[in-house]
Design an enzyme around this catalytic site. Structure first.
Site, PDB file in Angstrom:
ATOM      1  N   ASN A 127       0.845  -1.183   0.000  1.00 38.18           N
ATOM      2  CA  ASN A 127       0.000   0.000   0.000  1.00 38.18           C
ATOM      3  C   ASN A 127       0.881   1.233   0.000  1.00 38.18           C
ATOM      4  OD1 ASN A 127      -1.956   1.961   0.384  1.00 38.18           O
ATOM      5  ND2 ASN A 127      -2.296   1.479   2.528  1.00 38.18           N
ATOM      6  N   LYS A 134      -0.127   4.274  -0.324  1.00 38.26           N
ATOM      7  CA  LYS A 134      -0.835   5.431   0.241  1.00 38.26           C
ATOM      8  C   LYS A 134      -0.698   6.634  -0.704  1.00 38.26           C
ATOM      9  CE  LYS A 134      -0.211   3.439   4.788  1.00 38.26           C
ATOM     10  NZ  LYS A 134      -0.088   3.665   6.243  1.00 38.26           N
ATOM     11  N   HIS A 137      -9.371   0.728   4.953  1.00 37.03           N
ATOM     12  CA  HIS A 137      -8.143   1.028   5.681  1.00 37.03           C
ATOM     13  C   HIS A 137      -8.449   2.022   6.799  1.00 37.03           C
ATOM     14  CE1 HIS A 137      -4.075   2.470   6.545  1.00 37.03           C
ATOM     15  NE2 HIS A 137      -3.634   1.374   5.942  1.00 37.03           N
ATOM     16  N   GLU A 155      -7.050   4.589   7.783  1.00 39.70           N
ATOM     17  CA  GLU A 155      -6.934   5.996   7.398  1.00 39.70           C
ATOM     18  C   GLU A 155      -8.184   6.459   6.660  1.00 39.70           C
ATOM     19  OE1 GLU A 155      -2.142   5.384   7.220  1.00 39.70           O
ATOM     20  OE2 GLU A 155      -3.254   5.586   5.329  1.00 39.70           O
ATOM     21  N   GLU A 191      -4.868  -4.744  10.887  1.00 41.50           N
ATOM     22  CA  GLU A 191      -3.986  -3.605  11.048  1.00 41.50           C
ATOM     23  C   GLU A 191      -4.307  -2.880  12.350  1.00 41.50           C
ATOM     24  OE1 GLU A 191      -2.391  -2.178   6.874  1.00 41.50           O
ATOM     25  OE2 GLU A 191      -4.122  -1.065   7.535  1.00 41.50           O
ATOM     26  N   GLY A 245       2.167   3.416  10.748  1.00 42.33           N
ATOM     27  CA  GLY A 245       2.903   4.655  10.552  1.00 42.33           C
ATOM     28  C   GLY A 245       3.523   5.221  11.814  1.00 42.33           C
ATOM     29  N   SER A 260       3.012  -2.054  10.343  1.00 44.61           N
ATOM     30  CA  SER A 260       4.454  -1.743  10.290  1.00 44.61           C
ATOM     31  C   SER A 260       5.321  -2.991  10.139  1.00 44.61           C
ATOM     32  CB  SER A 260       4.886  -0.955  11.541  1.00 44.61           C
ATOM     33  OG  SER A 260       4.258   0.306  11.578  1.00 44.61           O
TER      34      SER A 260
END
Length: 234
Positions: free
Chosen positions: A1, A3, A86, A88, A158, A164, A196
């Site tokens: 990914n 992003k 996701h 985010e 996740e 991040g 991560s």
């Protein structure tokens, strides 16, 4: 990914660096660049076994949905996978369990494999509600799917607190939570870890009994780092 990273020219360059590093791999490898880079990625991936994925998809076939992309748009660009839900997207753009389900079902209907993300916040983990949270997310994401369709889905655990931040769930934490997720999922479903994962911890994480693969963020932006994760067992 990837992003929100990489321009089309940078996409072509990174894929060019990556292709010889992971040629003839037995595992499935997918790159998910930003929507504006999908065409460049498709061209750069020509002749490679690396598959192309997108980072989002809308559930409607067309219409007044500014900024969204449809399954038909993705299919024409050679997209075979799409990330859905996701953290985010949930945190910054109003994604809900309901819209995750609608996007995933639209992807399946178009023969695109959805990679559905689930995970808890640090507050939820510290309160002891991780299992309850991820179980609910999985059940809502798969709502209305037949068992055959559900088995085509990829799930990615996740932990939001590990995305991040440089923090990583221990291999045992990741394995235990994915075991809970597997209890809610279809028998043959692939379940990845996505908090991560990097070259330094990939081997330990992938040695866990319940972890089938990784959804890689920052480390996927460097060809050598990503290749090292792919080659974790060598």
């Amino acid at each position: 990914n990837w992003k929100m990273n990489m321009t089309p020219s940078e996409t072509a360059k990174l894929i060019g660096e990556l292709k010889p590093l992971i040629a003839n791999e037995a595992c499935d490898v997918v790159v998910c660049p930003p929507a504006c880079c999908l065409a460049a990625a498709k061209d750069a991936l020509c002749g490679s076994e690396i598959r192309l994925g997108a980072q989002n998809v809308h559930w409607e076939k067309s219409g007044a949905y500014t900024g969204e992309v449809s399954t038909a748009m993705l299919k024409e660009l050679g997209v075979e996978y799409v990330i859905v839900g996701h953290s985010e997207r949930r945190q910054y753009f109003g994604e809900t369990d309901e819209t995750v389900n609608k996007r995933a079902r639209a992807a399946l209907a178009a023969d695109i494999t959805p990679i559905i993300c689930v995970g808890e916040t640090l507050e939820q983990r510290e309160s002891g509600s991780t299992n309850e949270i991820v179980s609910a997310q999985v059940n809502k994401a798969l709502c209305g799917m037949s068992e055959a369709d559900a088995e085509r889905v990829v799930l990615a655990y996740e932990p939001i607190w590990a995305i991040g931040t440089g923090r990583t769930a221990t291999s045992e934490q990741a394995n235990d939570t994915i075991a809970v997720i597997r209890g809610e999922a279809a028998d043959k479903m692939r379940i990845q870890y996505g908090g991560s994962m990097k070259p330094q911890n990939a081997k330990e994480l992938m040695a866990m009994s319940e972890i089938d693969g990784g959804l890689i963020g920052g480390a996927s932006l460097k060809a050598n780092d990503f290749a090292a994760i792919v080659h974790y067992d060598k």
